[in-house]
Design an enzyme around this catalytic site. Structure first.
Site, PDB file in Angstrom:
ATOM      1  N   ASP A   1      -2.983   0.217  -4.275  1.00 27.30           N
ATOM      2  CA  ASP A   1      -3.984   0.948  -3.528  1.00 27.30           C
ATOM      3  C   ASP A   1      -3.140   1.328  -2.029  1.00 27.30           C
ATOM      4  OD1 ASP A   1      -7.151   1.116  -2.582  1.00 27.30           O
ATOM      5  OD2 ASP A   1      -5.939   0.354  -0.818  1.00 27.30           O
TER       6      ASP A   1
ATOM      7  N   TYR B   1      -1.545   4.891   5.836  1.00 26.84           N
ATOM      8  CA  TYR B   1      -0.367   3.593   5.836  1.00 26.84           C
ATOM      9  C   TYR B   1       0.988   3.943   5.756  1.00 26.84           C
ATOM     10  CZ  TYR B   1      -4.503   1.261   3.467  1.00 26.84           C
ATOM     11  OH  TYR B   1      -5.718   0.678   3.129  1.00 26.84           O
TER      12      TYR B   1
ATOM     13  N   LYS C   1      -5.657   7.634  -0.270  1.00 33.62           N
ATOM     14  CA  LYS C   1      -6.678   8.099   0.482  1.00 33.62           C
ATOM     15  C   LYS C   1      -6.524   9.117   1.552  1.00 33.62           C
ATOM     16  CE  LYS C   1      -7.987   3.054   0.535  1.00 33.62           C
ATOM     17  NZ  LYS C   1      -6.780   2.555   0.666  1.00 33.62           N
TER      18      LYS C   1
ATOM     19  N   HIS D   1     -11.174   8.307   3.330  1.00 28.01           N
ATOM     20  CA  HIS D   1     -11.109   7.021   3.960  1.00 28.01           C
ATOM     21  C   HIS D   1     -12.169   6.208   4.617  1.00 28.01           C
ATOM     22  CE1 HIS D   1      -7.080   4.212   4.947  1.00 28.01           C
ATOM     23  NE2 HIS D   1      -8.267   3.616   5.122  1.00 28.01           N
TER      24      HIS D   1
END
Ligand SMILES: NC(=O)c1ccc[n+]([C@@H]2O[C@H](COP(=O)([O-])OP(=O)(O)OC[C@H]3O[C@@H](n4cnc5c(N)ncnc54)[C@H](OP(=O)(O)O)[C@@H]3O)[C@@H](O)[C@H]2O)c1
Length: 276
Positions: free
Chosen positions: A43, A48, A73, A106
């Site tokens: 994930d 990120y 996402k 997200h």
């Protein structure tokens, strides 16, 4: 590895490896280690800023791409058709792949033009629907969508979301949002399933760890699975990664599940989709 099956028939490994804050030099190695100890579900997210490292970890692992379930996402700044298209294109490039297993919006609320959130969610969703229909993404879904965010989207969607990823752990299990999502046929995934360690010292979690002969983290992860919720633990240590997969040899009794579901709120991460 056991699987959940999404409503479109796609199978998804029942535990995924979280990669938030898996960054910098160690990130590729952490992903490789996760794959080497048995994770087949990763994930990540555009936000990120580690998709290149995740992609490099996959490439170096020797595990075939088709054997890995890969999620990313679209960040809330990109809630428009064109920005979502560009976000997915950049994710594919950075991850070094030509398809995604799952792509999520997200958060439901953009930073700017917040009053237009329904319109923006739908516009971004149209892009995911197109990519789904073109087989670039095998499953599409949302994250941090509460029932009142899902309802308007579900009314207009041509392809209804398959997944809702929510903060979920003992002490913060969003029962209403989980129940609603599951009733609508979405698989719920748990982010921060260990409450980022904040719930591992809780007295009830410690008591149950002792009773079941498991670690507090394993109690939290089994708690998710026993509620048909897919946990996504993150760890930087091979030992803890392995322990977090070793949760398929026990279940928690209905009475103990009830105690965990009903414990006072604890360990909440502090983000509410309507207010932050
Ligand atoms: N959709 C969203 O908005 C959203 C938001 C947040 C997170 N996520 C996803 O969910 C994933 C998991 O959430 P998270 O990273 O916030 O938190 P988490 O998985 O609940 O907790 C991670 C923390 O727990 C520690 N840990 C891991 N296994 C352990 C064990 N067996 N015993 C004791 N400590 C342990 C880790 O330390 P070590 O690394 O030292 O092991 C790390 O500090 C993320 O990585 C991300 O993929 C999604």
């Amino acid at each position: 590895m056991e699987y959940f099956t999404l409503y479109n028939g796609v199978k998804i490994p029942k535990v995924g490896f979280g990669t938030y804050k898996v960054i910098d030099q160690s990130a590729q190695g952490i992903v490789e280690t996760a794959l080497s100890v048995g994770y087949r579900h990763l994930d990540t997210a555009r936000m990120y800023m580690n998709e290149k490292e995740v992609g490099a970890g996959i490439a170096a692992s020797g595990v075939a791409r088709k054997d890995i379930f890969l999620t990313t996402k679209v960040w809330r700044d990109d809630l428009s058709y064109d920005d979502t298209m560009a976000s997915v294109e950049n994710s594919l490039k950075d991850l070094g792949t030509d398809y995604l297993d799952l792509c999520l919006l997200h958060w439901p609320m953009p930073e700017t033009d917040r009053e237009k959130w329904q319109e923006k969610d739908l516009s971004a969703w149209r892009a995911l629907e197109k990519l789904y229909k073109e087989n670039v993404i095998r499953a599409i879904g949302v994250s941090n969508f509460l029932p009142h965010h899902l309802m308007p989207l579900m009314k207009e969607a041509e392809v209804t979301p398959m997944v809702n990823q929510l903060e979920y752990h003992p002490g913060y299990c969003q029962a209403h949002a989980v129940h609603y999502s599951q009733q609508q046929g979405l698989l719920v995934e748990a982010w921060s399933p260990l409450g980022r360690t904040r719930v591992l010292e809780d007295a009830l979690v410690l008591e149950l760890a002792e009773k079941y002969g498991k670690t507090p983290a394993q109690i939290c992860l089994r708690f998710a699975l026993d509620n048909h919720v897919l946990p996504l633990p993150k760890s930087s240590s091979a030992e803890r990664m392995k322990a977090n997969l070793d949760i398929f040899d026990f279940t928690i009794s209905p009475e103990d599940m009830s105690r965990l579901m009903c414990m006072p709120q604890t360990g909440w991460g502090g983000h509410h989709p309507d207010t932050f």
